[in-house]
Design an enzyme around this catalytic site. Sequence first.
Site, PDB file in Angstrom:
ATOM      1  CB  CYS A   1      -0.939  -0.074   1.168  1.00  0.00           C
ATOM      2  SG  CYS A   1      -1.950   1.566   1.515  1.00  0.00           S
TER       3      CYS A   1
ATOM      4  CG  ASP B   1      -2.298  -3.688  -0.607  1.00  0.00           C
ATOM      5  OD1 ASP B   1      -3.176  -3.804   0.250  1.00  0.00           O
ATOM      6  OD2 ASP B   1      -2.007  -2.649  -1.191  1.00  0.00           O
TER       7      ASP B   1
ATOM      8  CB  VAL C   1       6.109 -12.714 -21.703  1.00  0.00           C
ATOM      9  CG1 VAL C   1       5.158 -13.913 -21.384  1.00  0.00           C
ATOM     10  CG2 VAL C   1       6.852 -11.941 -20.906  1.00  0.00           C
TER      11      VAL C   1
END
Length: 153
Positions: A51, A58, A73
């Site tokens: 946060c 979080d 990727v």
Amino acid sequence: MAHYTDNLTQLGQQLGAPTDPDSAVLERVPNPHADIDYVARFTAPEFTSLCPVTGQPDFAHLVIDYVPGEWLVESKSLKLFLTAFRNHGAFHEDCTIYIAKRLRDLLAPRWLRIGGFWYPRGGIPIDVFWQTTEPPKGVLIPDFGVATYRGRG
């Protein structure tokens, strides 16, 4: 003859986690099936960031789907990139969209979407969804497969 992994800098190397998402290196490899449309999915069920106000952790369950074009990727670089958020302070929306934009810019996929299913902060779950465009016609797009937060019920 060059091999498709010749330009990769992280695969097969022992590396520490990047210190922040901006310095994390995302790498790509040629798509051997660029002539057809298909969905590749990455799921990160234990994604963490901080946060930006309180510094508290979080947690999110991320689902990234894309229809590759010329590039895929490289998965180790994606894992290290996502790990770089562990000590990075940003709001849920910022983390989710930042990840999507980095992948979009690196891969130029035919289509990409991300679902960020964030666990509650202050008692309120925040889920973030974004996609580049409509998916190509005829491509099987699976459900995210992640239920929205329902507490203990």
